[in-house]
Design a protein around this motif. Structure first.
Motif, PDB file in Angstrom:
ATOM      1  N   ALA A 129       1.539   6.739  -6.776  1.00 12.89           N
ATOM      2  CA  ALA A 129       0.365   7.512  -7.215  1.00 12.89           C
ATOM      3  C   ALA A 129       0.617   9.003  -7.024  1.00 12.89           C
ATOM      4  CB  ALA A 129      -0.881   7.071  -6.452  1.00 12.89           C
ATOM      5  N   ASN A 130       1.165   9.365  -5.877  1.00 12.45           N
ATOM      6  CA  ASN A 130       1.489  10.771  -5.631  1.00 12.45           C
ATOM      7  C   ASN A 130       2.454  11.299  -6.679  1.00 12.45           C
ATOM      8  OD1 ASN A 130       0.070  11.886  -3.496  1.00 12.45           O
ATOM      9  ND2 ASN A 130       1.268  10.735  -1.996  1.00 12.45           N
ATOM     10  N   MET A 162       2.460   1.900  -3.402  1.00 11.18           N
ATOM     11  CA  MET A 162       1.501   2.377  -4.399  1.00 11.18           C
ATOM     12  C   MET A 162       1.106   3.826  -4.131  1.00 11.18           C
ATOM     13  SD  MET A 162       1.214   0.125  -6.693  1.00 11.18           S
ATOM     14  CE  MET A 162      -0.008   1.068  -7.599  1.00 11.18           C
ATOM     15  N   GLN A 163       1.023   4.184  -2.852  1.00  9.58           N
ATOM     16  CA  GLN A 163       0.686   5.563  -2.506  1.00  9.58           C
ATOM     17  C   GLN A 163       1.783   6.519  -2.977  1.00  9.58           C
ATOM     18  OE1 GLN A 163      -0.268   5.944   1.625  1.00  9.58           O
ATOM     19  NE2 GLN A 163      -0.745   8.139   1.460  1.00  9.58           N
ATOM     20  N   PRO A 222      -4.787   2.553 -18.859  1.00  8.48           N
ATOM     21  CA  PRO A 222      -3.901   3.728 -18.855  1.00  8.48           C
ATOM     22  C   PRO A 222      -3.673   4.334 -17.469  1.00  8.48           C
ATOM     23  CG  PRO A 222      -5.621   3.950 -20.526  1.00  8.48           C
ATOM     24  CD  PRO A 222      -5.978   2.758 -19.693  1.00  8.48           C
ATOM     25  N   PHE A 223      -4.713   4.458 -16.666  1.00  6.72           N
ATOM     26  CA  PHE A 223      -4.571   5.107 -15.357  1.00  6.72           C
ATOM     27  C   PHE A 223      -3.618   4.299 -14.465  1.00  6.72           C
ATOM     28  CE2 PHE A 223      -6.271   5.559 -10.941  1.00  6.72           C
ATOM     29  CZ  PHE A 223      -5.944   6.891 -10.743  1.00  6.72           C
ATOM     30  N   LEU A 243      -2.778  10.138 -18.564  1.00  2.90           N
ATOM     31  CA  LEU A 243      -3.202   8.821 -18.053  1.00  2.90           C
ATOM     32  C   LEU A 243      -4.710   8.755 -17.812  1.00  2.90           C
ATOM     33  CD1 LEU A 243      -2.048   8.262 -14.338  1.00  2.90           C
ATOM     34  CD2 LEU A 243      -2.538  10.475 -15.368  1.00  2.90           C
ATOM     35  N   ILE A 274       0.437   4.945 -13.083  1.00  4.54           N
ATOM     36  CA  ILE A 274       0.939   4.903 -11.704  1.00  4.54           C
ATOM     37  C   ILE A 274       2.057   3.859 -11.564  1.00  4.54           C
ATOM     38  CG2 ILE A 274       0.281   4.361  -9.314  1.00  4.54           C
ATOM     39  CD1 ILE A 274      -2.440   5.713  -9.953  1.00  4.54           C
ATOM     40  N   LEU A 292       0.586  11.566 -10.158  1.00  5.85           N
ATOM     41  CA  LEU A 292      -0.521  12.527 -10.254  1.00  5.85           C
ATOM     42  C   LEU A 292      -0.070  13.962  -9.974  1.00  5.85           C
ATOM     43  CD1 LEU A 292      -3.266  10.266  -8.611  1.00  5.85           C
ATOM     44  CD2 LEU A 292      -3.044  10.822 -11.041  1.00  5.85           C
ATOM     45  N   GLN A 293       1.158  14.117  -9.467  1.00 10.23           N
ATOM     46  CA  GLN A 293       1.698  15.465  -9.248  1.00 10.23           C
ATOM     47  C   GLN A 293       2.427  16.032 -10.461  1.00 10.23           C
ATOM     48  OE1 GLN A 293       4.112  15.039  -5.750  1.00 10.23           O
ATOM     49  NE2 GLN A 293       2.386  15.211  -4.342  1.00 10.23           N
ATOM     50  N   GLY A 308       1.248  16.889 -13.247  1.00 13.03           N
ATOM     51  CA  GLY A 308       0.469  17.834 -14.055  1.00 13.03           C
ATOM     52  C   GLY A 308       0.187  17.325 -15.466  1.00 13.03           C
ATOM     53  N   ASP A 309       0.344  16.034 -15.678  1.00 13.15           N
ATOM     54  CA  ASP A 309       0.121  15.446 -17.009  1.00 13.15           C
ATOM     55  C   ASP A 309      -1.132  14.570 -16.972  1.00 13.15           C
ATOM     56  OD1 ASP A 309       0.108  14.052 -19.363  1.00 13.15           O
ATOM     57  OD2 ASP A 309       2.015  13.016 -19.012  1.00 13.15           O
ATOM     58  N   PRO A 310      -2.244  15.049 -17.573  1.00 14.81           N
ATOM     59  CA  PRO A 310      -3.496  14.287 -17.478  1.00 14.81           C
ATOM     60  C   PRO A 310      -3.600  13.148 -18.481  1.00 14.81           C
ATOM     61  CG  PRO A 310      -3.891  16.306 -18.681  1.00 14.81           C
ATOM     62  CD  PRO A 310      -2.415  16.294 -18.344  1.00 14.81           C
ATOM     63  N   LEU A 337       0.819  -1.209   0.000  1.00 11.35           N
ATOM     64  CA  LEU A 337       0.000   0.000   0.000  1.00 11.35           C
ATOM     65  C   LEU A 337       0.861   1.271   0.000  1.00 11.35           C
ATOM     66  CD1 LEU A 337      -2.984   0.832   0.013  1.00 11.35           C
ATOM     67  CD2 LEU A 337      -2.926   0.774   2.497  1.00 11.35           C
ATOM     68  N   LEU A 366      -4.446  -4.482  -9.223  1.00 14.69           N
ATOM     69  CA  LEU A 366      -4.128  -3.516 -10.271  1.00 14.69           C
ATOM     70  C   LEU A 366      -4.722  -3.922 -11.604  1.00 14.69           C
ATOM     71  CD1 LEU A 366      -0.341  -3.012  -9.487  1.00 14.69           C
ATOM     72  CD2 LEU A 366      -2.235  -1.506  -8.846  1.00 14.69           C
TER      73      LEU A 366
END
Lengths: 378, 378
Positions: A36-37, A32-33, A255-256, A47, A260, A40-41, A43-45, A29, A226
């Motif tokens: 993910a951070n 993965m956290q 993709p999402f 995914l 990650i 998602l930080q 700034g590239d959408p 966990l 996953l």
């Protein structure tokens, strides 16, 4: 209110040695956290958009590097097609490479849930015997005079359920036969990176002319939730997958999550995690086999695993493991009866045990409970 | 080095009005980051394990609440089965409910990529005409004396590509025919929540005896890269999906992502986002149709959209949109030629335009470029 979240739903006093899953206590966990951070930080959408059909190029690049290191042989980014897990890969192979009534060759025993996917596609399954070196190639050659299979499904390394590894010589012979008789080898190589010691390169390494589709997955080396995996093969063999209707409509398969996991790979978090898993699983395998030798050596034989998840127990022919199940459950222990792994309703005296899910103490306790029931019956 | 990440790869000077995707500039990266943080900080690793086959119970509960509000009718948590997107749902329906050679009814025009999925499964497609109220039920009734379809595939609300919505009376008639003639209705309801004003309840609301499978998705209301959707139907109809080989082997179809989207729903982030999308898409639809009226009213007709993503242009019969494509591309504009949406190679004088992807200014510029080419040809 308590709702079901995970696939397994084991009563608290039950030890289910039949379950074939990674250890829930080891699910990463934190890792993965962190990934993910990181992702998602950026700034590239991208995914979040419909993904490239073959899979995100940067994810495939990171995966190719990881596999090159893990397999010890070069893996080309263009030879990777991203899937939503090994089961989905197998399902897509059935849709695109076969039609109802077609013949598929499998090992006897074979991974029982693959058999269920083949059944959903109306495929006719023929089981081939194995010995200590894996699939019996001479019987395969003989069966090829009788049948024209669309593909042969195999778990070449740390087999599920038998734990056997196909020898190098037989890998070459198998690939040569696939070329001569024009069938695909669907190599389920999801345990390849979970060896306790060095092992042979994956079957895809023996591919000469594009007859091998190698299925990989993050389920056993990172996290099954996953639903992320890949097919490795020559580009012209991957082409029908990349351009099929499902991919054309929905875009890349995950993709999402692959975005990650790209960060898991780029931050170099996976090698250390897999190393830890291997250490834990080696210890658990030793604990399980030690308990089996102590409590069941009179009634069952098995091959010592060198990796993967499983031990395949063979009892004397008089024991039907499926028939013992109700009594086993009364004694708060379960195994997977061998008959489930047979294409022909055989292997009734066998059972699959998994050493990945439980810690050593529970594995030993499970074996004691199993031995109590079996010894009473012998 | 630049690698392909997303499905679309449009040259920078091209306006591709044919693309059927959400606006990339609106993809909710911040929202997903907030939800991921929320979920991964709970200390609950269950979203990393093999998931419950029907889908995470808490996610389904949150989804049922969201749909109950959005549809304006009660949605039962037990009537939801989690998929990895609408395309995958359709693929699974083809595998489990049909076999090669079976007949499938579709609308003419129909969603062209669904047709590709049906082709991959060897299904034979029969197209049925539509008028301003959607599918022509009298022709359907007639065709049912000739064919026994396995299922009828429809986009009942804000149709792709025609933007039409099936009337309430026809919804009742369609469901009655499915009961009488024993076929499934596969209702692709992915645009249901994207109406500019109030609309009819989804087709699943008209289901009486379990003949409707309603496909939903987060692709149009949150992000396509998630590959997350659902099938809504009566529990005994969902049962074969929940217990099939693919699910038995891999567990629930997208536990990790559905865990994170559970937080999107539980933190009540989705309603506001969907409201924003509807406002933006309404404005863009108005801009597109205004430009069409201004520049193409002499050569094309269309129905004004009330929601969804699309405008369906009908040119005079003398125009073959597919044949115009090379010239359109020279003028840096593309559309989807109507023939792609036909089961029978017809609709050559039609084109699908999408108002979701580009902002109003680019939509207007795209229409100008389109008009320039078409007007030259008229």
């Amino acid at each position: 209110m308590s709702l079901q979240t995970t696939q397994t739903n084991i009563p608290s006093n039950m030890i289910d040695l039949g379950i074939g899953q990674p250890s829930p206590t080891l699910l990463p966990l934190d890792l993965m956290q962190r990934a993910a951070n990181h992702r998602l930080q950026q700034g590239d959408p991208s995914l979040l958009a419909y993904g490239a059909e073959q899979g995100d190029g940067y994810f495939r690049l990171a995966l190719a590097k990881f596999l090159t290191q893990g397999y010890g042989i070069p893996v080309d980014v263009d030879h990777l097609f991203v899937t939503s897990g090994a089961s989905q890969a197998l399902d897509l192979i059935c849709t695109l490479c076969a039609k109802p009534g077609d013949i598929v060759f499998v090992e006897e025993p074979s991974y029982f849930l693959a058999l269920r996917i083949f059944a959903d596609h109306g495929l006719r399954v023929v089981g081939l015997p194995v010995d200590a070196e894996g699939l019996d190639i001479s019987v395969l050659a003989e069966k090829l005079t009788e049948y024209q299979p669309k593909f042969l499904y195999t778990v070449p390394t740390y087999h599920n359920p038998s734990s056997l590894t196909l020898s190098a010589e037989r890998r070459r012979q198998l690939v040569a036969l696939s070329e001569k008789h024009d069938f695909f080898i669907v190599a389920d190589e999801v345990y390849q990176l979970l060896g306790f010691d060095a092992t042979l390169p994956p079957l895809i390494n023996y591919d000469q002319s594009g007859t091998v589709l190698s299925i990989g997955s993050f389920s056993k080396i990172l996290a099954p939730g996953l639903r992320l995996g890949w097919i490795q093969g020559q580009p012209r063999v991957l082409e029908p997958f990349i351009t099929c209707g499902l991919l054309d409509s929905g875009g890349g398969l995950n993709p999402f999550t692959s975005g990650i996991v790209r960060s898991v790979l780029e931050l170099d978090l996976l090698n250390e995690y897999v190393s830890k898993l291997k250490t834990v699983y080696r210890d658990r395998s030793a604990a399980l086999t030690s308990a089996l030798r102590q409590h069941l050596s009179e009634t069952a034989v098995f091959d010592e695993p060198n990796g993967g998840f499983f031990v395949w127990l063979k009892f004397s022919e008089t024991i039907d493991v499926g028939a013992l199940l109700p009594e086993l459950i009364q004694h708060h222990v379960r195994v997977q009866p061998g008959v489930k792994f047979s294409a022909h309703g055989d292997l009734r005296n066998c059972a699959r045990l998994c050493f990945a899910y439980y810690d050593s103490e529970l594995l030993e306790e499970g074996v004691k409970r199993l031995a109590q029931v079996v010894t009473d019956r012998s």
